[in-house]
Write a protein that holds these residues in place. Structure first.
Motif, mmCIF file in Angstrom:
data_model
loop_
_atom_site.group_PDB
_atom_site.id
_atom_site.type_symbol
_atom_site.label_atom_id
_atom_site.label_comp_id
_atom_site.label_asym_id
_atom_site.label_seq_id
_atom_site.Cartn_x
_atom_site.Cartn_y
_atom_site.Cartn_z
ATOM 1 N N LEU A 60 40.302 38.929 44.056
ATOM 2 C CA LEU A 60 39.547 39.813 44.946
ATOM 3 C C LEU A 60 38.056 39.684 44.677
ATOM 4 O O LEU A 60 37.257 39.617 45.616
ATOM 5 C CB LEU A 60 40.005 41.263 44.772
ATOM 6 C CG LEU A 60 39.314 42.291 45.658
ATOM 7 C CD1 LEU A 60 39.513 41.962 47.130
ATOM 8 C CD2 LEU A 60 39.826 43.686 45.349
ATOM 9 N N GLN A 61 37.672 39.605 43.425
ATOM 10 C CA GLN A 61 36.261 39.441 43.078
ATOM 11 C C GLN A 61 35.711 38.116 43.608
ATOM 12 O O GLN A 61 34.591 38.062 44.115
ATOM 13 C CB GLN A 61 36.074 39.517 41.570
ATOM 14 C CG GLN A 61 36.289 40.894 41.000
ATOM 15 C CD GLN A 61 36.290 40.909 39.484
ATOM 16 O OE1 GLN A 61 36.549 39.903 38.834
ATOM 17 N NE2 GLN A 61 36.003 42.068 38.919
ATOM 18 N N GLU A 65 35.279 38.501 47.366
ATOM 19 C CA GLU A 65 34.117 39.346 47.661
ATOM 20 C C GLU A 65 32.816 38.577 47.454
ATOM 21 O O GLU A 65 31.873 38.703 48.236
ATOM 22 C CB GLU A 65 34.137 40.606 46.803
ATOM 23 C CG GLU A 65 35.209 41.585 47.224
ATOM 24 C CD GLU A 65 35.368 42.760 46.271
ATOM 25 O OE1 GLU A 65 34.817 42.727 45.145
ATOM 26 O OE2 GLU A 65 36.059 43.721 46.653
ATOM 27 N N LYS A 66 32.769 37.762 46.418
ATOM 28 C CA LYS A 66 31.591 36.942 46.169
ATOM 29 C C LYS A 66 31.361 35.959 47.316
ATOM 30 O O LYS A 66 30.240 35.772 47.776
ATOM 31 C CB LYS A 66 31.731 36.198 44.840
ATOM 32 C CG LYS A 66 30.505 35.421 44.452
ATOM 33 C CD LYS A 66 30.625 34.851 43.048
ATOM 34 C CE LYS A 66 29.337 34.147 42.672
ATOM 35 N NZ LYS A 66 29.333 33.679 41.304
#
Length: 70
Positions: A5-6, A9-10
């Motif tokens: 998820l990170q 998002e990035k």
């Protein structure tokens, strides 16, 4: 899962950055994909078996790939 998820998002932040050229966005997204390849041992040549065993990783990787404008 949290790491995926990170990463996604990035990628979204990179794509949305209006102050960066498309070439620079493509480079950053490609670098993010390379980091994923190392982290998740994504094979150089995608194969059906790997994609079936790693659907979430493949999904995020493909989304990031599709964000690039080549």
């Amino acid at each position: 899962m949290k790491k995926l998820l990170q990463l996604f998002e990035k990628a979204v932040m990179i794509e949305a950055d209006a102050n960066v050229s498309q070439d620079q966005k493509n480079l950053r997204l490609s670098q993010l994909m390379t980091a994923m390849e190392r982290e998740y041992k994504i094979p150089i040549f995608m194969n059906e078996k790997w994609m079936a065993e790693n659907p979430r990783i493949y999904g995020v990787y493909k989304e990031i790939s599709d964000m690039r404008k080549l």
